[in-house]
Structure formats: structure tokens, C-alpha cells
Design a protein around this motif. Structure first.
Motif, PDB file in Angstrom:
ATOM      1  N   ILE A 100       1.131  -1.429  -0.246  1.00 20.30           N
ATOM      2  CA  ILE A 100      -0.241   0.632   0.289  1.00 20.30           C
ATOM      3  C   ILE A 100       0.467   1.135  -0.261  1.00 20.30           C
ATOM      4  CG2 ILE A 100      -1.595   1.252   1.680  1.00 20.30           C
ATOM      5  CD1 ILE A 100      -2.925  -1.332   1.968  1.00 20.30           C
ATOM      6  N   PRO A 101       0.457   1.841  -0.919  1.00 17.57           N
ATOM      7  CA  PRO A 101       2.020   3.339  -0.962  1.00 17.57           C
ATOM      8  C   PRO A 101       1.620   4.202  -1.139  1.00 17.57           C
ATOM      9  CG  PRO A 101       0.755   2.520  -3.135  1.00 17.57           C
ATOM     10  CD  PRO A 101       0.261   2.181  -2.678  1.00 17.57           C
ATOM     11  N   VAL A 102       2.139   5.071  -0.093  1.00 17.05           N
ATOM     12  CA  VAL A 102       1.740   6.599   0.562  1.00 17.05           C
ATOM     13  C   VAL A 102       2.858   7.457   0.235  1.00 17.05           C
ATOM     14  CG1 VAL A 102       1.253   7.607   2.787  1.00 17.05           C
ATOM     15  CG2 VAL A 102       0.148   5.290   2.374  1.00 17.05           C
ATOM     16  N   GLY A 103       2.224   8.916  -0.224  1.00 18.29           N
ATOM     17  CA  GLY A 103       3.349   9.625  -1.193  1.00 18.29           C
ATOM     18  C   GLY A 103       3.593   9.409  -2.560  1.00 18.29           C
ATOM     19  N   LYS A 104       5.110  10.224  -2.750  1.00 16.12           N
ATOM     20  CA  LYS A 104       4.565  10.761  -4.240  1.00 16.12           C
ATOM     21  C   LYS A 104       5.617   9.522  -4.551  1.00 16.12           C
ATOM     22  CE  LYS A 104       4.173  15.775  -3.997  1.00 16.12           C
ATOM     23  NZ  LYS A 104       4.716  17.073  -4.770  1.00 16.12           N
ATOM     24  N   GLN A 105       4.842   8.821  -5.769  1.00 17.10           N
ATOM     25  CA  GLN A 105       6.325   8.289  -5.964  1.00 17.10           C
ATOM     26  C   GLN A 105       7.115   8.363  -6.598  1.00 17.10           C
ATOM     27  OE1 GLN A 105       5.062   3.977  -5.604  1.00 17.10           O
ATOM     28  NE2 GLN A 105       3.782   5.435  -4.283  1.00 17.10           N
ATOM     29  N   SER A 106       7.380   9.530  -6.921  1.00 18.72           N
ATOM     30  CA  SER A 106       8.321  10.120  -8.214  1.00 18.72           C
ATOM     31  C   SER A 106       9.524  10.501  -7.064  1.00 18.72           C
ATOM     32  CB  SER A 106       8.465  11.578  -7.989  1.00 18.72           C
ATOM     33  OG  SER A 106       7.544  12.233  -7.866  1.00 18.72           O
ATOM     34  N   ALA A 107       9.131  10.363  -5.290  1.00 16.54           N
ATOM     35  CA  ALA A 107      10.129  10.346  -4.651  1.00 16.54           C
ATOM     36  C   ALA A 107      11.963   9.223  -4.415  1.00 16.54           C
ATOM     37  CB  ALA A 107       9.821  10.258  -3.002  1.00 16.54           C
ATOM     38  N   LYS A 108      12.729   9.917  -4.478  1.00  8.80           N
ATOM     39  CA  LYS A 108      13.776   9.314  -4.529  1.00  8.80           C
ATOM     40  C   LYS A 108      13.920   8.001  -3.865  1.00  8.80           C
ATOM     41  CE  LYS A 108      16.899  12.918  -7.146  1.00  8.80           C
ATOM     42  NZ  LYS A 108      17.601  13.601  -6.794  1.00  8.80           N
ATOM     43  N   SER A 109      13.247   8.599  -2.062  1.00  3.05           N
ATOM     44  CA  SER A 109      14.073   7.012  -0.838  1.00  3.05           C
ATOM     45  C   SER A 109      12.306   6.772  -1.190  1.00  3.05           C
ATOM     46  CB  SER A 109      14.385   7.589   0.196  1.00  3.05           C
ATOM     47  OG  SER A 109      15.814   8.405  -0.036  1.00  3.05           O
ATOM     48  N   THR A 110      12.837   5.332  -0.257  1.00  5.91           N
ATOM     49  CA  THR A 110      11.489   4.455   0.083  1.00  5.91           C
ATOM     50  C   THR A 110      11.343   3.935   1.372  1.00  5.91           C
ATOM     51  OG1 THR A 110      11.032   3.712  -1.959  1.00  5.91           O
ATOM     52  CG2 THR A 110      10.074   2.325  -1.068  1.00  5.91           C
ATOM     53  N   LEU A 111      10.478   4.046   2.119  1.00  5.86           N
ATOM     54  CA  LEU A 111      10.343   3.742   3.248  1.00  5.86           C
ATOM     55  C   LEU A 111       9.213   2.602   3.398  1.00  5.86           C
ATOM     56  CD1 LEU A 111      11.872   4.139   5.961  1.00  5.86           C
ATOM     57  CD2 LEU A 111       9.612   5.265   6.635  1.00  5.86           C
ATOM     58  N   THR A 112      10.262   1.702   3.597  1.00  9.54           N
ATOM     59  CA  THR A 112       9.302   0.338   3.725  1.00  9.54           C
ATOM     60  C   THR A 112       8.778   0.135   5.356  1.00  9.54           C
ATOM     61  OG1 THR A 112       9.627  -0.611   1.563  1.00  9.54           O
ATOM     62  CG2 THR A 112       8.416  -2.659   3.369  1.00  9.54           C
ATOM     63  N   ILE A 113       7.696   0.084   5.529  1.00 13.02           N
ATOM     64  CA  ILE A 113       7.297  -0.586   6.798  1.00 13.02           C
ATOM     65  C   ILE A 113       6.595  -1.740   7.203  1.00 13.02           C
ATOM     66  CG2 ILE A 113       6.237  -0.011   8.908  1.00 13.02           C
ATOM     67  CD1 ILE A 113       6.663   3.416   7.662  1.00 13.02           C
ATOM     68  N   TRP A 114       6.782  -2.590   7.674  1.00 10.08           N
ATOM     69  CA  TRP A 114       5.631  -3.638   7.908  1.00 10.08           C
ATOM     70  C   TRP A 114       5.489  -3.591   9.406  1.00 10.08           C
ATOM     71  CZ3 TRP A 114       4.775  -7.863   4.596  1.00 10.08           C
ATOM     72  CH2 TRP A 114       5.614  -8.256   3.644  1.00 10.08           C
ATOM     73  N   GLU A 115       4.080  -3.836   9.194  1.00  5.61           N
ATOM     74  CA  GLU A 115       3.309  -3.984  11.053  1.00  5.61           C
ATOM     75  C   GLU A 115       2.317  -4.321  11.165  1.00  5.61           C
ATOM     76  OE1 GLU A 115       4.023   1.349  11.309  1.00  5.61           O
ATOM     77  OE2 GLU A 115       2.040   0.602  10.040  1.00  5.61           O
ATOM     78  N   ASP A 116       2.296  -4.734  12.525  1.00  7.44           N
ATOM     79  CA  ASP A 116       0.625  -5.427  12.273  1.00  7.44           C
ATOM     80  C   ASP A 116       0.422  -4.281  13.649  1.00  7.44           C
ATOM     81  OD1 ASP A 116      -1.396  -7.154  14.044  1.00  7.44           O
ATOM     82  OD2 ASP A 116       0.386  -8.792  13.818  1.00  7.44           O
ATOM     83  N   PHE A 117      -1.712  -4.216  13.428  1.00  5.95           N
ATOM     84  CA  PHE A 117      -1.808  -3.425  14.375  1.00  5.95           C
ATOM     85  C   PHE A 117      -1.966  -4.081  15.340  1.00  5.95           C
ATOM     86  CE2 PHE A 117      -3.167  -2.062   9.291  1.00  5.95           C
ATOM     87  CZ  PHE A 117      -3.191  -0.761   9.390  1.00  5.95           C
TER      88      PHE A 117
END
Length: 276
Positions: A100-117
Motif C-alpha cells: 500500500i503506497p503513500v506519498g509521491k511515487q517520484s520520491a527518490k527514497s522509499t521507506l518500507t514499513i512492515w506493521e501489525d495493528f
């Protein structure tokens, strides 16, 4: 018959024969007892081997039965219902649409977050880093790939991790993932309290996000529209060999293991990565 003084008469021959026969009889009886004892031991060993073989067959059959039961229940959740097809939420990206992507896909950096609610450590991470992540994403410096896992359901029991992940995917369908994501963490129950297993609780929390509590969202939550997708996402987490949630990767590098990480340091790392 008189004998010279100092000499004794020899004992009668029948007496010697009687003693010899008794010895032979005693030896024969001992041999027979020994043979009988050995035969008894051989019989006992044969029975023991038979019991071992029988027990082994029972164990194999029992294991086969267990495997059969597991296979019969494969693809089912705790309620015994099949998880169904992996229906990805609207706008999901990546392999099998598990991101599930959040933010502009043109951004140079990507933060991947694995979470459990249901994960308390995930809530702690959100509390500390949320505003920084939102700032970096809103200004186009960072895009965030959210990936959902259900490890608390597996460790503690229940279905709240899976149900809340499905509800978050339903919110993504409505274009409300980020605010609902934040609401879930703001209202996270204690780890042993499976409140998120209740559809009514998840729908109630949707009321805190403007425009989310709609008939479509309710149906999506109650029908478990994305349950199969959630299960597939959790499998991807397990296949990734990660040690737990949250797992946070900046441009593929695990940074949450860094004990010196702070929101300010995260911001600096993103800015330096973008300049490089």
C-alpha cells in the motif's frame, strides 16, 4: 576279611556310581534350566521387537492422519472458513499487489514499513516517528510502502491483526488508508485484548475518519473482502525472514535495528540519500 593295621576298606562301588549319576543329573538339570531361560529371553526379545514395530506403525499412521487433517484445513482461518482469493485493495502495488503506497511515487527514497495493528512495538514506532514520516512524505522527499503482517494473531491468538489489516485495506479502497491507519494505532487495545477482531469496533473507529463509514466500507469489513490478500501479505513477511514488527527498511536497508535511530536521524538519512 581282616586288613593289615592302618589300611581302610575301599567304599562300595555302588556308592560311587550313585554320586556320579547325581552329578550328571544336576548338570543336565542346570543345562536345561539355562536353555529354558535363554528360550524365555529370546521369546521376550521377539515380543519386544514386535511391540516396537507395532508402535512405529501406529506413529506413522498417526502422523499421516495429522498431516491429512492439516492438509484438509489448509487455506482456512481460525473460524474454519476459507480465506478466499487474494483481492488486492485499490491502488496496491508491487509483486502480487501486496504494497500500500503513500506519498509521491517520484520520491527518490522509499521507506518500507512492515506493521501489525495489534503490535505494541508498532504503536511505539508510530508514536515516535509518525509526524516525521508524514512530513517527509508530504514534501515529496519520501514515499512509504506499508506492508501488513498478522504475527500477533499467531503468537497470542485471535484474529484482530487480520481483521484490522482487512479493514485498513478497505480504507485504502476508499482513499482513506493513512488517516484510518493512524486511528487504528491511536486506539490500539492491549496486546492480549482482541478487540480488533470485532467488525463493530473497526467500523466504530471508521467514524473518526471523515467520509469513511459508508455502506461500501462496512460491507468490505464484514465480508472480509481482503482476507485472502492479508494472508498472502503475512506469508510474504514470513518468507522474508524478518524477525518481527515493526521492520523498517530505508531503500532496502533495515534501519530500525539501529539503536541510535531517532526521528531527526531518519530525516537526515533520507535527505542524505536523496542528495547522493
Amino acid at each position: 576279611m581282616d586288613l593289615p593295621p592302618g589300611r581302610r576298606a575301599a567304599p562300595p562301588r555302588f556308592v560311587l556310581r550313585g554320586v556320579s549319576e547325581k552329578n550328571r543329573d544336576g548338570k543336565r538339570t542346570a543345562r536345561e534350566r539355562l536353555a529354558a531361560e535363554r528360550e524365555k529371553q529370546r521369546a521376550a526379545e521377539k515380543r519386544r521387537r514386535g511391540l516396537i514395530v507395532g508402535a512405529s506403525v501406529v506413529c506413522v499412521l498417526g502422523l499421516a492422519a495429522v498431516i491429512g487433517i492439516i492438509a484438509a484445513n489448509a487455506g482456512k482461518d481460525d473460524g474454519g472458513e476459507a480465506t478466499g482469493p487474494a483481492v488486492a485493495p485499490s491502488g496496491a502495488i508491487g509483486q502480487s499487489g501486496l504494497v500500500i503506497p503513500v506519498g509521491k511515487q517520484s520520491a527518490k527514497s522509499t521507506l518500507t514499513i512492515w506493521e501489525d495493528f495489534r503490535c505494541p512495538a508498532c504503536q511505539a514506532f508510530e508514536t515516535a516517528y509518525r509526524s516525521t514520516i508524514h512530513e517527509l512524505a508530504d514534501t515529496g522527499q519520501l514515499k512509504v510502502d506499508y506492508r501488513l503482517a498478522t504475527i500477533i494473531d499467531g503468537n497470542v491468538g485471535g484474529s484482530g491483526s487480520g481483521n484490522s489489516a482487512n479493514a485498513a485495506a478497505c480504507a485504502q479502497d476508499a482513499g482513506k488508508f493513512t488517516p484510518y491507519h493512524d486511528v487504528l494505532y491511536d486506539n490500539q487495545p492491549p496486546e492480549n485484548d482482541d478487540a480488533f477482531a470485532e467488525d463493530s469496533k473497526l467500523i466504530e473507529l471508521a467514524g473518526k475518519v471523515e467520509g469513511l463509514d459508508t455502506p461500501a466500507f462496512r460491507t468490505c469489513v464484514e465480508d472480509g473482502t481482503h482476507d485472502g490478500w492479508v494472508a498472502k501479505s503475512n506469508q510474504a513477511f514470513q518468507d522474508g525472514g524478518f524477525s518481527g514488527t515493526p521492520t523498517v527498511l530505508l531503500n532496502g536497508k533495515n534501519i530500525y535495528q539501529d539503536q541510535t535511530l531517532t526521528p531527526a536521524k531518519l530525516k537526515q538519512m533520507v535527505q542524505e540519500a536523496n542528495q547522493g
